[in-house]
Motif scaffolding. Structure first.
Motif, mmCIF file in Angstrom:
data_model
loop_
_atom_site.group_PDB
_atom_site.id
_atom_site.type_symbol
_atom_site.label_atom_id
_atom_site.label_comp_id
_atom_site.label_asym_id
_atom_site.label_seq_id
_atom_site.Cartn_x
_atom_site.Cartn_y
_atom_site.Cartn_z
ATOM 1 N N ARG A 183 0.841 -1.204 0.000
ATOM 2 C CA ARG A 183 0.000 0.000 0.000
ATOM 3 C C ARG A 183 0.877 1.256 0.000
ATOM 4 O O ARG A 183 0.612 2.217 -0.712
ATOM 5 C CB ARG A 183 -0.917 -0.008 1.213
ATOM 6 C CG ARG A 183 -1.942 1.118 1.223
ATOM 7 C CD ARG A 183 -2.857 1.018 2.435
ATOM 8 N NE ARG A 183 -3.525 -0.263 2.542
ATOM 9 C CZ ARG A 183 -4.746 -0.526 2.084
ATOM 10 N NH1 ARG A 183 -5.430 0.416 1.499
ATOM 11 N NH2 ARG A 183 -5.277 -1.707 2.228
ATOM 12 N N ALA A 184 1.953 1.224 0.759
ATOM 13 C CA ALA A 184 2.870 2.370 0.817
ATOM 14 C C ALA A 184 3.535 2.600 -0.542
ATOM 15 O O ALA A 184 3.687 3.748 -0.973
ATOM 16 C CB ALA A 184 3.929 2.150 1.892
ATOM 17 N N HIS A 195 3.169 5.869 -2.853
ATOM 18 C CA HIS A 195 4.399 6.540 -3.285
ATOM 19 C C HIS A 195 4.402 6.760 -4.795
ATOM 20 O O HIS A 195 4.690 7.864 -5.270
ATOM 21 C CB HIS A 195 5.620 5.722 -2.860
ATOM 22 C CG HIS A 195 6.913 6.289 -3.339
ATOM 23 N ND1 HIS A 195 7.453 7.453 -2.833
ATOM 24 C CD2 HIS A 195 7.769 5.878 -4.304
ATOM 25 C CE1 HIS A 195 8.580 7.728 -3.464
ATOM 26 N NE2 HIS A 195 8.797 6.776 -4.366
ATOM 27 N N LYS A 196 4.071 5.742 -5.553
ATOM 28 C CA LYS A 196 4.073 5.860 -7.012
ATOM 29 C C LYS A 196 3.014 6.851 -7.485
ATOM 30 O O LYS A 196 3.251 7.648 -8.393
ATOM 31 C CB LYS A 196 3.890 4.490 -7.652
ATOM 32 C CG LYS A 196 5.158 3.654 -7.578
ATOM 33 C CD LYS A 196 4.943 2.262 -8.096
ATOM 34 C CE LYS A 196 6.169 1.409 -8.133
ATOM 35 N NZ LYS A 196 7.154 1.544 -7.122
ATOM 36 N N LEU A 197 1.839 6.820 -6.873
ATOM 37 C CA LEU A 197 0.799 7.781 -7.246
ATOM 38 C C LEU A 197 1.181 9.197 -6.826
ATOM 39 O O LEU A 197 0.811 10.164 -7.494
ATOM 40 C CB LEU A 197 -0.551 7.395 -6.650
ATOM 41 C CG LEU A 197 -1.247 6.199 -7.293
ATOM 42 C CD1 LEU A 197 -2.639 6.031 -6.717
ATOM 43 C CD2 LEU A 197 -1.316 6.325 -8.809
ATOM 44 N N SER A 198 1.919 9.324 -5.749
ATOM 45 C CA SER A 198 2.392 10.650 -5.321
ATOM 46 C C SER A 198 3.372 11.219 -6.337
ATOM 47 O O SER A 198 3.361 12.427 -6.606
ATOM 48 C CB SER A 198 3.038 10.568 -3.940
ATOM 49 O OG SER A 198 2.082 10.195 -2.973
ATOM 50 N N ALA A 247 -7.527 12.250 -4.713
ATOM 51 C CA ALA A 247 -8.605 11.480 -4.076
ATOM 52 C C ALA A 247 -8.195 10.036 -3.843
ATOM 53 O O ALA A 247 -8.458 9.469 -2.764
ATOM 54 C CB ALA A 247 -9.867 11.543 -4.935
ATOM 55 N N ILE A 248 -7.548 9.418 -4.819
ATOM 56 C CA ILE A 248 -7.116 8.019 -4.658
ATOM 57 C C ILE A 248 -6.079 7.911 -3.551
ATOM 58 O O ILE A 248 -6.153 6.996 -2.705
ATOM 59 C CB ILE A 248 -6.546 7.455 -5.981
ATOM 60 C CG1 ILE A 248 -7.638 7.368 -7.041
ATOM 61 C CG2 ILE A 248 -5.912 6.078 -5.750
ATOM 62 C CD1 ILE A 248 -7.110 7.067 -8.435
ATOM 63 N N ILE A 249 -5.140 8.831 -3.517
ATOM 64 C CA ILE A 249 -4.104 8.810 -2.479
ATOM 65 C C ILE A 249 -4.733 8.982 -1.088
ATOM 66 O O ILE A 249 -4.439 8.224 -0.157
ATOM 67 C CB ILE A 249 -3.032 9.884 -2.737
ATOM 68 C CG1 ILE A 249 -2.210 9.519 -4.001
ATOM 69 C CG2 ILE A 249 -2.113 10.076 -1.533
ATOM 70 C CD1 ILE A 249 -1.355 10.654 -4.545
ATOM 71 N N ARG A 250 -5.624 9.946 -0.958
ATOM 72 C CA ARG A 250 -6.270 10.183 0.347
ATOM 73 C C ARG A 250 -7.080 8.968 0.785
ATOM 74 O O ARG A 250 -7.021 8.567 1.954
ATOM 75 C CB ARG A 250 -7.171 11.414 0.278
ATOM 76 C CG ARG A 250 -6.420 12.696 0.316
ATOM 77 C CD ARG A 250 -7.364 13.878 0.354
ATOM 78 N NE ARG A 250 -6.615 15.120 0.330
ATOM 79 C CZ ARG A 250 -7.094 16.272 -0.065
ATOM 80 N NH1 ARG A 250 -8.342 16.378 -0.487
ATOM 81 N NH2 ARG A 250 -6.345 17.342 -0.047
ATOM 82 N N ARG A 268 -6.384 6.659 4.083
ATOM 83 C CA ARG A 268 -7.420 6.536 5.110
ATOM 84 C C ARG A 268 -7.710 5.069 5.439
ATOM 85 O O ARG A 268 -7.980 4.723 6.575
ATOM 86 C CB ARG A 268 -8.714 7.203 4.667
ATOM 87 C CG ARG A 268 -9.027 8.456 5.440
ATOM 88 C CD ARG A 268 -10.337 9.037 5.033
ATOM 89 N NE ARG A 268 -10.188 9.454 3.633
ATOM 90 C CZ ARG A 268 -11.152 9.571 2.759
ATOM 91 N NH1 ARG A 268 -12.382 9.334 3.113
ATOM 92 N NH2 ARG A 268 -10.941 9.941 1.535
ATOM 93 N N ARG A 269 -7.692 4.251 4.404
ATOM 94 C CA ARG A 269 -7.993 2.820 4.596
ATOM 95 C C ARG A 269 -6.825 2.088 5.227
ATOM 96 O O ARG A 269 -6.981 0.951 5.654
ATOM 97 C CB ARG A 269 -8.341 2.176 3.251
ATOM 98 C CG ARG A 269 -9.640 2.662 2.697
ATOM 99 C CD ARG A 269 -9.958 1.991 1.397
ATOM 100 N NE ARG A 269 -11.216 2.498 0.875
ATOM 101 C CZ ARG A 269 -11.609 2.335 -0.359
ATOM 102 N NH1 ARG A 269 -10.867 1.649 -1.213
ATOM 103 N NH2 ARG A 269 -12.756 2.831 -0.760
ATOM 104 N N GLY A 270 -5.698 2.755 5.235
ATOM 105 C CA GLY A 270 -4.466 2.359 5.707
ATOM 106 C C GLY A 270 -4.011 1.292 6.470
ATOM 107 O O GLY A 270 -3.295 0.618 6.790
#
Length: 118
Positions: free
Chosen positions: A58-59, A63-66, A109-112, A116-118
Protein backbone atom coordinates in the motif's frame (compact mmCIF):
# COMPACT_ATOMS: atom_id res chain seq x y z
CA UNK A 1 -15.96 2.66 -12.40
CA UNK A 2 -13.31 2.73 -9.76
CA UNK A 3 -11.01 5.68 -9.29
CA UNK A 4 -8.04 3.61 -10.38
CA UNK A 5 -9.67 2.69 -13.68
CA UNK A 6 -10.70 6.31 -14.29
CA UNK A 7 -7.16 7.49 -13.55
CA UNK A 8 -5.70 4.89 -15.89
CA UNK A 9 -8.00 5.75 -18.79
CA UNK A 10 -7.86 9.53 -18.35
CA UNK A 11 -4.08 9.56 -18.02
CA UNK A 12 -3.73 7.51 -21.20
CA UNK A 13 -6.05 9.81 -23.15
CA UNK A 14 -4.19 12.80 -21.75
CA UNK A 15 -0.81 11.33 -22.72
CA UNK A 16 -2.04 10.94 -26.29
CA UNK A 17 -3.12 14.60 -26.33
CA UNK A 18 0.30 15.60 -25.01
CA UNK A 19 2.11 13.54 -27.66
CA UNK A 20 0.06 15.13 -30.44
CA UNK A 21 0.53 18.63 -29.02
CA UNK A 22 4.29 18.19 -28.70
CA UNK A 23 4.54 16.89 -32.24
CA UNK A 24 2.60 19.95 -33.45
CA UNK A 25 4.80 22.36 -31.48
CA UNK A 26 7.94 20.76 -32.86
CA UNK A 27 6.75 20.63 -36.47
CA UNK A 28 4.91 23.96 -36.61
CA UNK A 29 6.98 26.15 -34.31
CA UNK A 30 10.28 24.29 -34.10
CA UNK A 31 9.84 24.45 -30.33
CA UNK A 32 11.81 21.63 -28.73
CA UNK A 33 12.82 22.61 -25.20
CA UNK A 34 9.45 23.20 -23.52
CA UNK A 35 7.66 20.59 -25.61
CA UNK A 36 10.13 17.88 -24.60
CA UNK A 37 9.66 18.76 -20.94
CA UNK A 38 5.89 18.62 -21.43
CA UNK A 39 6.18 15.31 -23.27
CA UNK A 40 8.24 13.80 -20.47
CA UNK A 41 6.04 14.91 -17.58
CA UNK A 42 2.71 14.54 -19.38
CA UNK A 43 3.33 10.95 -20.39
CA UNK A 44 4.94 9.99 -17.07
CA UNK A 45 1.60 10.39 -15.27
CA UNK A 46 0.02 7.38 -16.92
CA UNK A 47 3.21 5.32 -16.75
CA UNK A 48 3.38 5.87 -13.00
CA UNK A 49 -0.28 4.96 -12.57
CA UNK A 50 0.38 1.71 -14.43
CA UNK A 51 3.44 1.13 -12.26
CA UNK A 52 1.35 1.74 -9.13
CA UNK A 53 -1.03 -1.02 -10.21
CA UNK A 54 1.85 -3.46 -9.64
CA UNK A 55 2.89 -1.97 -6.32
CA UNK A 56 4.36 -4.30 -3.76
CA UNK A 57 2.52 -2.69 -0.85
CA UNK A 58 0.00 0.00 0.00
CA UNK A 59 2.87 2.37 0.82
CA UNK A 60 4.51 1.64 -2.54
CA UNK A 61 1.18 2.28 -4.28
CA UNK A 62 0.77 5.64 -2.55
CA UNK A 63 4.40 6.54 -3.29
CA UNK A 64 4.07 5.86 -7.01
CA UNK A 65 0.80 7.78 -7.25
CA UNK A 66 2.39 10.65 -5.32
CA UNK A 67 5.10 10.83 -7.97
CA UNK A 68 2.38 10.81 -10.65
CA UNK A 69 0.75 13.71 -8.80
CA UNK A 70 4.03 15.64 -8.90
CA UNK A 71 4.38 14.95 -12.63
CA UNK A 72 0.84 16.23 -13.21
CA UNK A 73 1.68 19.39 -11.31
CA UNK A 74 4.85 19.85 -13.35
CA UNK A 75 2.85 19.31 -16.54
CA UNK A 76 0.65 22.22 -15.51
CA UNK A 77 3.75 24.37 -15.20
CA UNK A 78 4.90 23.58 -18.75
CA UNK A 79 1.41 24.17 -20.12
CA UNK A 80 1.32 27.56 -18.39
CA UNK A 81 4.67 28.51 -19.91
CA UNK A 82 3.64 27.38 -23.39
CA UNK A 83 0.39 29.33 -23.15
CA UNK A 84 1.89 32.48 -21.67
CA UNK A 85 4.72 32.47 -24.23
CA UNK A 86 2.24 32.25 -27.12
CA UNK A 87 3.21 28.80 -28.39
CA UNK A 88 -0.17 27.49 -27.26
CA UNK A 89 -3.33 29.53 -27.72
CA UNK A 90 -5.44 30.19 -24.64
CA UNK A 91 -8.33 27.92 -25.72
CA UNK A 92 -6.13 24.87 -26.19
CA UNK A 93 -4.01 25.77 -23.18
CA UNK A 94 -7.10 25.98 -20.98
CA UNK A 95 -8.42 22.70 -22.33
CA UNK A 96 -5.15 20.95 -21.51
CA UNK A 97 -5.04 22.60 -18.07
CA UNK A 98 -8.59 21.41 -17.36
CA UNK A 99 -7.51 17.84 -18.08
CA UNK A 100 -4.40 18.30 -15.93
CA UNK A 101 -6.46 19.64 -13.01
CA UNK A 102 -8.87 16.72 -13.34
CA UNK A 103 -5.98 14.27 -13.12
CA UNK A 104 -4.63 16.12 -10.08
CA UNK A 105 -8.03 15.80 -8.35
CA UNK A 106 -8.40 12.11 -9.22
CA UNK A 107 -4.90 11.25 -8.03
CA UNK A 108 -5.33 13.27 -4.83
CA UNK A 109 -8.60 11.48 -4.08
CA UNK A 110 -7.12 8.02 -4.66
CA UNK A 111 -4.10 8.81 -2.48
CA UNK A 112 -6.27 10.18 0.35
CA UNK A 113 -8.67 7.24 0.20
CA UNK A 114 -5.83 4.73 0.21
CA UNK A 115 -4.13 6.43 3.16
CA UNK A 116 -7.42 6.54 5.11
CA UNK A 117 -7.99 2.82 4.60
CA UNK A 118 -4.47 2.36 5.71
Amino acid sequence: MTGRFVAREKSRAFALRVVKLCRLLQERDREYVLSRQLLRSGTAIGALIREAEQAESRADFVHKLSIALKEASETGYWLDLLTESGYLDSVHGQSMMTDTEELLKILTAIIRTTKRRG
